[in-house]
Enzyme design. Structure first.
Site, PDB file in Angstrom:
ATOM      1  CD  GLU A  12     -12.334 -19.986 -48.549  1.00 39.74           C
ATOM      2  OE1 GLU A  12     -13.430 -19.861 -48.413  1.00 39.74           O
ATOM      3  OE2 GLU A  12     -11.507 -19.526 -49.046  1.00 39.74           O
ATOM      4  CD  GLU A  62      -8.143 -16.786 -43.431  1.00 37.65           C
ATOM      5  OE1 GLU A  62      -7.861 -17.450 -44.371  1.00 37.65           O
ATOM      6  OE2 GLU A  62      -7.969 -15.403 -43.766  1.00 37.65           O
ATOM      7  CG  ASP A  96      -9.329 -17.865 -53.061  1.00 37.82           C
ATOM      8  OD1 ASP A  96      -8.841 -17.500 -52.072  1.00 37.82           O
ATOM      9  OD2 ASP A  96     -10.646 -18.313 -53.040  1.00 37.82           O
ATOM     10  CB  SER A  97      -5.101 -14.327 -51.309  1.00 33.54           C
ATOM     11  OG  SER A  97      -4.086 -15.076 -51.503  1.00 33.54           O
ATOM     12  CG  ASP A 104      -7.288 -21.183 -52.196  1.00 26.06           C
ATOM     13  OD1 ASP A 104      -7.830 -22.300 -51.815  1.00 26.06           O
ATOM     14  OD2 ASP A 104      -7.240 -19.997 -51.753  1.00 26.06           O
ATOM     15  CE  LYS A 112      -6.396 -22.389 -48.756  1.00 24.76           C
ATOM     16  NZ  LYS A 112      -7.659 -21.597 -48.821  1.00 24.76           N
TER      17      LYS A 112
HETATM   18  O1  KIV Z   1      -6.132 -17.413 -50.636  1.00 22.46           O
HETATM   19  C1  KIV Z   1      -5.238 -17.381 -49.594  1.00 22.46           C
HETATM   20  O2  KIV Z   1      -3.932 -16.733 -49.658  1.00 22.46           O
HETATM   21  C2  KIV Z   1      -5.375 -18.110 -48.391  1.00 22.46           C
HETATM   22  C3  KIV Z   1      -4.486 -18.225 -47.260  1.00 22.46           C
HETATM   23  C4  KIV Z   1      -5.007 -16.711 -46.616  1.00 22.46           C
HETATM   24  C5  KIV Z   1      -4.679 -19.154 -46.500  1.00 22.46           C
HETATM   25  O3  KIV Z   1      -6.626 -18.947 -48.420  1.00 22.46           O
END
Ligand code: KIV
Length: 299
Positions: free
Chosen positions: A134, A201, A63-64, A102, A132
């Site tokens: 969090e 992280e 989600d970056s 994510d 993924k």
């Molecule tokens: O969103 C993302 O790119 C991430 C990585 C920094 C692990 O969660």
């Protein structure tokens, strides 16, 4: 003079002969053999294609993308639809890497039912192999339910960007004994709940190494030192393509911001000076057809 090149032909099919799709099982086997796991983020088709051909173990559609591709201030505004749009592009480009999607903010926090349904969309509609999410102890029930639905889950502890306001900014985590113990316990809870892997992280190197040694599942570090079982970076950071800031833990392998800036300027100069397009960029018309046209229009 501009040098415009198309995507390089990296491979003949023989380059990929015998290559197998990476699975959650194969990355666990890499940990067991003591082989480092490589992971990078990708958000589009060409990046995923090149990365996959380079032999990366896993691609994270993080989600970056909210920050490095969509220009948001942080990852909080990212929606399920935006994530799925980019997941599909990546899935079209990557054949071998383990693809992890994510889960965006508020797609798994409201209820377990919503968490499972949204996780399922990453596999059904996004072409991902795993998801993924969090968080630690507060996410264990959601992780258990998603895993129970047959969806592999990667956990994410330490600096969890979706909690940026709760954490008081993008800051390293687990630096006190109390915070480190909570992180250590959360890592074990996520493993017990069924996570196949865990991102750590921005946590102290020795804490990440301790957790990695104690867990059976592979850890993937970002700003967590070399003691993790694998490493991940945001690709735009590694390529020098994100203009706002570069975290301390990033090593830049290219300077694409300046390279793109140079290319755009050269293009403008070429167009303005008339040197582009040149004859090799134009389409010819047979002389007799041209004469006939001029005849037809009475010129
Ligand atoms: O969103 C993302 O790119 C991430 C990585 C920094 C692990 O969660």
């Amino acid at each position: 003079m501009s040098t415009v090149s198309s995507l390089p032909t990296i491979s003949s099919e023989s380059l990929f002969e015998g290559r197998k799709k990476i699975t959650t099982r194969s990355i666990k086997q890499k940990k067991d053999r003591g082989e480092p796991i490589t992971m990078l983020t990708a958000y589009d088709y060409p990046t995923a294609l090149i990365m996959d051909r380079s032999g990366i173990d896993s691609i994270l559609v993080g989600d970056s993308l909210g920050m490095v591709v969509l220009g948001y201030e942080n990852t909080l505004p990212v929606t399920m639809e935006e994530m799925l749009h980019h997941c599909r592009a990546v899935a079209r480009g990557a054949q071998y890497a383990l693809l992890v999607g994510d889960m965006p903010f508020m797609s798994y926090q409201v209820s377990i039912e919503e968490a499972v349904r949204n996780a399922g969309r990453f596999l059904q509609e996004g072409g991902m192999d795993a998801i993924k999410l969090e968080g630690g102890s507060e996410r264990v029930d959601a992780v258990r339910a998603i895993v129970g639905a047959g969806i592999p889950v990667m956990g994410h502890l330490g600096l969890t960007p979706q909690s940026v306001h709760q954490l008081g900014g993008f800051r390293a985590q687990g630096k006190t004994a109390v915070a480190a113990k909570r992180l250590y316990e959360d890592a074990h809870l996520l493993q017990e709940a069924g996570c196949f892997s865990l991102v750590l992280e921005s946590v102290p190197e020795r804490l990440a190494e301790l957790i990695s040694n104690k867990l059976d599942i592979p850890t993937i570090g970002i700003g967590a030192g070399s003691g993790c079982d694998g490493q991940v970076l945001v690709t735009h950071d590694l390529l020098g393509l994100f203009d706002r800031f570069t975290p301390k833990f990033v090593r830049k392998y290219a300077d694409l911001y300046n390279e793109m800036d140079r290319a755009f300027h050269e293009y403008m100069v070429d167009v303005e000076s008339g040197s582009f397009p040149a004859s090799e960029h134009t389409v010819e018309m047979p002389e007799d057809e041209w004469v006939e046209l001029l005849d037809e229009i009475g010129k």
